[in-house]
Design a protein around this motif. Structure first.
Motif, PDB file in Angstrom:
ATOM      1  N   ARG A 350       0.847  -1.188   0.000  1.00  0.00           N
ATOM      2  CA  ARG A 350       0.000   0.000   0.000  1.00  0.00           C
ATOM      3  C   ARG A 350       0.884   1.239   0.000  1.00  0.00           C
ATOM      4  O   ARG A 350       1.187   1.822   1.026  1.00  0.00           O
ATOM      5  CB  ARG A 350      -0.937   0.000   1.216  1.00  0.00           C
ATOM      6  CG  ARG A 350      -1.904  -1.168   1.198  1.00  0.00           C
ATOM      7  CD  ARG A 350      -2.878  -1.116   2.360  1.00  0.00           C
ATOM      8  NE  ARG A 350      -3.815  -2.223   2.296  1.00  0.00           N
ATOM      9  CZ  ARG A 350      -4.815  -2.406   3.148  1.00  0.00           C
ATOM     10  NH1 ARG A 350      -4.992  -1.536   4.136  1.00  0.00           N
ATOM     11  NH2 ARG A 350      -5.624  -3.433   3.032  1.00  0.00           N
ATOM     12  N   ARG A 413      -8.737   2.801 -10.683  1.00  0.00           N
ATOM     13  CA  ARG A 413      -8.032   3.276  -9.493  1.00  0.00           C
ATOM     14  C   ARG A 413      -8.624   2.612  -8.251  1.00  0.00           C
ATOM     15  O   ARG A 413      -9.830   2.623  -8.043  1.00  0.00           O
ATOM     16  CB  ARG A 413      -8.168   4.790  -9.405  1.00  0.00           C
ATOM     17  CG  ARG A 413      -7.381   5.462  -8.287  1.00  0.00           C
ATOM     18  CD  ARG A 413      -7.589   6.973  -8.380  1.00  0.00           C
ATOM     19  NE  ARG A 413      -6.681   7.716  -7.531  1.00  0.00           N
ATOM     20  CZ  ARG A 413      -6.951   8.077  -6.281  1.00  0.00           C
ATOM     21  NH1 ARG A 413      -8.104   7.752  -5.734  1.00  0.00           N
ATOM     22  NH2 ARG A 413      -6.067   8.781  -5.588  1.00  0.00           N
ATOM     23  N   ARG A 414      -7.749   2.050  -7.395  1.00  0.00           N
ATOM     24  CA  ARG A 414      -8.225   1.429  -6.162  1.00  0.00           C
ATOM     25  C   ARG A 414      -7.351   1.868  -4.994  1.00  0.00           C
ATOM     26  O   ARG A 414      -6.226   1.412  -4.827  1.00  0.00           O
ATOM     27  CB  ARG A 414      -8.230  -0.099  -6.272  1.00  0.00           C
ATOM     28  CG  ARG A 414      -8.868  -0.774  -5.055  1.00  0.00           C
ATOM     29  CD  ARG A 414      -8.864  -2.284  -5.183  1.00  0.00           C
ATOM     30  NE  ARG A 414      -7.514  -2.825  -5.210  1.00  0.00           N
ATOM     31  CZ  ARG A 414      -7.248  -4.138  -5.304  1.00  0.00           C
ATOM     32  NH1 ARG A 414      -8.230  -5.009  -5.401  1.00  0.00           N
ATOM     33  NH2 ARG A 414      -6.001  -4.561  -5.316  1.00  0.00           N
ATOM     34  N   ASP A 415      -7.897   2.766  -4.204  1.00  0.00           N
ATOM     35  CA  ASP A 415      -7.237   3.228  -2.996  1.00  0.00           C
ATOM     36  C   ASP A 415      -7.494   2.190  -1.901  1.00  0.00           C
ATOM     37  O   ASP A 415      -8.634   1.973  -1.489  1.00  0.00           O
ATOM     38  CB  ASP A 415      -7.807   4.590  -2.600  1.00  0.00           C
ATOM     39  CG  ASP A 415      -7.162   5.170  -1.344  1.00  0.00           C
ATOM     40  OD1 ASP A 415      -6.260   4.512  -0.780  1.00  0.00           O
ATOM     41  OD2 ASP A 415      -7.589   6.257  -0.907  1.00  0.00           O
ATOM     42  N   ASN A 416      -6.447   1.557  -1.419  1.00  0.00           N
ATOM     43  CA  ASN A 416      -6.582   0.479  -0.439  1.00  0.00           C
ATOM     44  C   ASN A 416      -6.533   0.964   1.006  1.00  0.00           C
ATOM     45  O   ASN A 416      -6.640   0.146   1.921  1.00  0.00           O
ATOM     46  CB  ASN A 416      -5.473  -0.554  -0.640  1.00  0.00           C
ATOM     47  CG  ASN A 416      -5.589  -1.251  -1.984  1.00  0.00           C
ATOM     48  OD1 ASN A 416      -6.615  -1.817  -2.304  1.00  0.00           O
ATOM     49  ND2 ASN A 416      -4.521  -1.178  -2.774  1.00  0.00           N
ATOM     50  N   GLU A 422      -3.749   7.844   1.182  1.00  0.00           N
ATOM     51  CA  GLU A 422      -3.970   6.932   0.069  1.00  0.00           C
ATOM     52  C   GLU A 422      -2.952   5.799   0.116  1.00  0.00           C
ATOM     53  O   GLU A 422      -1.829   5.980   0.596  1.00  0.00           O
ATOM     54  CB  GLU A 422      -3.827   7.668  -1.274  1.00  0.00           C
ATOM     55  CG  GLU A 422      -4.884   8.723  -1.528  1.00  0.00           C
ATOM     56  CD  GLU A 422      -4.657   9.445  -2.837  1.00  0.00           C
ATOM     57  OE1 GLU A 422      -5.640   9.640  -3.579  1.00  0.00           O
ATOM     58  OE2 GLU A 422      -3.491   9.790  -3.123  1.00  0.00           O
ATOM     59  N   PHE A 424      -1.756   2.463  -2.568  1.00  0.00           N
ATOM     60  CA  PHE A 424      -1.970   1.755  -3.821  1.00  0.00           C
ATOM     61  C   PHE A 424      -0.975   0.617  -3.961  1.00  0.00           C
ATOM     62  O   PHE A 424       0.151   0.682  -3.452  1.00  0.00           O
ATOM     63  CB  PHE A 424      -1.820   2.708  -5.013  1.00  0.00           C
ATOM     64  CG  PHE A 424      -2.780   3.853  -4.988  1.00  0.00           C
ATOM     65  CD1 PHE A 424      -4.101   3.669  -5.347  1.00  0.00           C
ATOM     66  CD2 PHE A 424      -2.367   5.116  -4.597  1.00  0.00           C
ATOM     67  CE1 PHE A 424      -4.995   4.715  -5.328  1.00  0.00           C
ATOM     68  CE2 PHE A 424      -3.258   6.173  -4.573  1.00  0.00           C
ATOM     69  CZ  PHE A 424      -4.576   5.978  -4.938  1.00  0.00           C
ATOM     70  N   ASP A 430      -2.366   1.511 -10.918  1.00  0.00           N
ATOM     71  CA  ASP A 430      -2.270   2.713 -10.087  1.00  0.00           C
ATOM     72  C   ASP A 430      -0.849   3.253 -10.051  1.00  0.00           C
ATOM     73  O   ASP A 430      -0.641   4.451  -9.863  1.00  0.00           O
ATOM     74  CB  ASP A 430      -2.752   2.416  -8.666  1.00  0.00           C
ATOM     75  CG  ASP A 430      -4.257   2.288  -8.594  1.00  0.00           C
ATOM     76  OD1 ASP A 430      -4.951   3.050  -9.299  1.00  0.00           O
ATOM     77  OD2 ASP A 430      -4.761   1.431  -7.840  1.00  0.00           O
ATOM     78  N   ASP A 433      -0.145   5.548 -13.504  1.00  0.00           N
ATOM     79  CA  ASP A 433      -1.338   6.373 -13.678  1.00  0.00           C
ATOM     80  C   ASP A 433      -1.289   7.200 -14.960  1.00  0.00           C
ATOM     81  O   ASP A 433      -2.309   7.406 -15.620  1.00  0.00           O
ATOM     82  CB  ASP A 433      -1.515   7.304 -12.470  1.00  0.00           C
ATOM     83  CG  ASP A 433      -2.820   8.064 -12.534  1.00  0.00           C
ATOM     84  OD1 ASP A 433      -3.885   7.427 -12.595  1.00  0.00           O
ATOM     85  OD2 ASP A 433      -2.773   9.312 -12.551  1.00  0.00           O
ATOM     86  N   ASN A 504     -13.841   3.793  -3.062  1.00  0.00           N
ATOM     87  CA  ASN A 504     -13.653   3.842  -4.517  1.00  0.00           C
ATOM     88  C   ASN A 504     -15.002   3.716  -5.206  1.00  0.00           C
ATOM     89  O   ASN A 504     -15.348   2.666  -5.759  1.00  0.00           O
ATOM     90  CB  ASN A 504     -12.727   2.697  -4.948  1.00  0.00           C
ATOM     91  CG  ASN A 504     -11.370   2.736  -4.256  1.00  0.00           C
ATOM     92  OD1 ASN A 504     -10.471   3.458  -4.667  1.00  0.00           O
ATOM     93  ND2 ASN A 504     -11.214   1.940  -3.204  1.00  0.00           N
TER      94      ASN A 504
END
Length: 562
Positions: A350, A413-416, A422, A424, A430, A433, A504
């Protein structure tokens, strides 16, 4: 993309490059002469064991051609070598006869011929059948002496521009043999799909414990011998063989066909120490070609080119009548090294972009600039042609209604990290980008009708929207995305992913804890995606359910449930 790997003691990277080069040099001419038509397929060899125990397959379909595949693999390879040595022209390889017929009884044989299997290519057979009528189902088989292979079924695609009322595609990826049974393949057989689209991680290079009914334990796959052995174990599985024999496959790869998280010419993070990565890549690519129903043309500089590190060209456009364009993409071979790969070595998946100076480097590419430019040109043509259609919701001039992009991983886009800040994954889209933005801008600039992004890799079902700007909820919808879960490879739990959909909102569905596949039913008016999920991947007789089903009406970028 599994970040877990285990150190191993130094090993000798055998199966050397020089031997491969010499063997390929000796047999290149024979393989290039692989299509020798015969009035009647004959071979005087008599065999006593089952040389087709790795099954048969077909793939790379067009409207007029197919590739038929098998790999000779008797339990005792000495039988093959003895048979080869008894031939007057053993450099040509061992003759394998094939037949393609309109019916399962082979009373109406469409074509027949002979191909040659040799140890230089792992005794693999690639019969390239051309000049076929479009949009038809066929049956095929191989023969060595008096031994006949299992029966296979395959088909050609509708001709470009032809009226096509429907087409069914199953998407699948990630079949780690040590992490579950392959009940998914058994269930897929009942779906009666027109083609299987496999999106990567056909094998895993990790050491195997021999669980879930697979043949035996093994160490790392890292050279030609061990990659071949790994494919042999995977291809021995009856459920996988049955699905290969039922419909043609269209394939691309991800990382585990070579090494976890590798990128282009840059090594990843798994395998024995002391192995030269460039040589390992050559061996992995050769083994992949040997074991997939691919035409020789994917080796853009021939067999010697493969042995010296030339590309294996996967990306191409496949047109299915007036119904759809399928853009098959390659996320691995041309990929730039991740900007922040050091984070993975520290066990962090992340990554906060603020901690990585190169995170937004516009030069970073997932596809490589040549493939990016090719895709942009293809999408430009799709946009021009699509604007000739009435309202964009159906084909009135033979122009495909749908534009499917098939690549190996989650695209959106997937913000974990839930809440502030943020996080990624360090090597997914991601982390590229700028490249993702270029692709999205291409869709918007060319006004591509009905774009659908397909992916795998993350071992979870995801459904959502392609957005012009993922950080602005109100930004335009450019298409939809369906990422399929894994056949057997482990995913997250529901608790692990709690809050991700809210974080998301361009995604509308996630099933993280179930293995399975996705079935796309495509008509001129609508595309329906059925996200299938096994109840228990640890049970071979597991039942299966629909985790979710979505319909997208042509001309409307709206995911409708049910």
């Amino acid at each position: 993309m599994n970040p877990h790997f285990h150190p191993s003691p130094p090993q000798d990277p055998s199966g050397g490059r020089r031997a491969v080069l010499q063997a390929l040099a000796a047999t290149t001419t024979a393989v290039l002469l692989a299509q020798v038509p015969l009035a009647r397929a004959q071979n005087p060899l008599r065999v006593a064991s089952d040389w087709f125990r790795l099954g048969i397959a077909s793939g790379s379909p067009t409207d007029t051609s197919l590739v038929l595949w098998t790999r000779l693999a008797p339990v005792d390879e000495a039988e093959l070598l003895a048979a080869l040595g008894a031939l007057p022209n053993k450099e040509a390889g061992l003759g394998v006869d094939w037949e393609l017929a309109d019916d399962a009884q082979f009373t109406k044989v469409r074509q027949r011929g002979r191909v040659f299997a040799s140890p230089a290519l792992g005794w693999s057979v690639h019969a390239e059948v051309t000049g076929l009528p479009p949009d038809r189902w066929y049956f095929y088989r191989f023969r060595v002496g008096d031994l006949v292979s299992p029966l296979g079924r395959t088909r050609t695609l509708p001709a470009p521009g032809a009226l096509t009322r429907q087409f069914r595609i199953a998407t699948a990826s990630c079949q780690n043999a040590d992490q579950g049974h392959w009940a998914a393949w058994r269930h897929m057989q009942s779906e009666q799909v027109d083609a299987v689209l496999f999106l990567g991680d056909y094998i895993y290079e990790y050491p195997m414990a021999g669980r879930f009914g697979h043949a035996r334990s093994m160490g790392w796959a890292y050279n030609l011998e061990t990659y071949r052995a790994r494919y042999a174990i995977y291809k021995s599985h009856p459920e996988l063989q049955a699905m290969h024999a039922q419909a043609p496959w269209v394939v691309t790869w991800d990382d585990h066909e070579l090494q976890n998280d590798y990128a282009g010419a840059n090594a990843g993070f798994s395998g024995p120490r002391g192995v030269d990565f460039a040589q390992r890549r050559v061996h992995a690519y050769q083994a992949y070609y040997e074991n997939m129903p691919l035409p020789l043309s994917v080796l853009t500089q021939g067999l010697m080119g493969l042995a010296t590190g030339a590309e294996m060209r996967h990306y191409r456009r496949v047109q299915v009548g007036h119904l759809l364009n399928l853009y098959l993409l390659d996320n691995r071979q041309y990929k730039d090294a991740p900007a922040c790969s050091l984070f993975e070595r520290k066990g962090k998946s992340r990554v906060n972009p603020d901690q990585c100076e190169r995170w937004s480097d516009p030069r970073q590419s997932m596809l490589g600039m040549a493939q990016e430019q090719w895709l942009d040109q293809q999408l430009a043509q799709a946009g021009v042609r699509g604007r000739g259609r009435n309202g964009g919701s159906g084909s009135t001039n033979g122009v495909p209604v749908w534009n499917l992009m098939a690549q190996s991983t989650l695209f959106g886009r997937r913000d974990n990290r839930i809440g502030a800040g943020e996080g990624f994954f360090y090597e997914g889209w991601d982390a590229y980008d700028a490249a993702r933005t270029r692709l999205l801008q291409s869709l918007a600039r060319h006004q591509v009708p009905n774009p659908v992004m397909l992916g795998g890799d993350v071992h979870e079902h995801w459904a959502g929207y392609l957005k012009a700007d993922y950080q602005r909820l109100e930004s335009a919808r450019l298409g939809v995305e369906f990422t399929t879960t894994s056949i057997s490879s482990r995913g997250n739990s529901v608790a692990d992913n709690a809050g991700l959909l809210a974080e998301n909102p361009h995604f509308v569905h996630n099933t993280p804890d179930k293995r399975g596949y996705t079935v796309l039913h495509i008509t001129p008016k609508a595309l329906t995606a059925d996200l299938k999920a096994l109840d228990d991947v640890t049970q071979l007789d597991s039942t299966i359910q629909s985790a979710a089903k979505f319909t997208v009406v042509a001309g409307r970028m709206e995911l409708e449930r049910g």
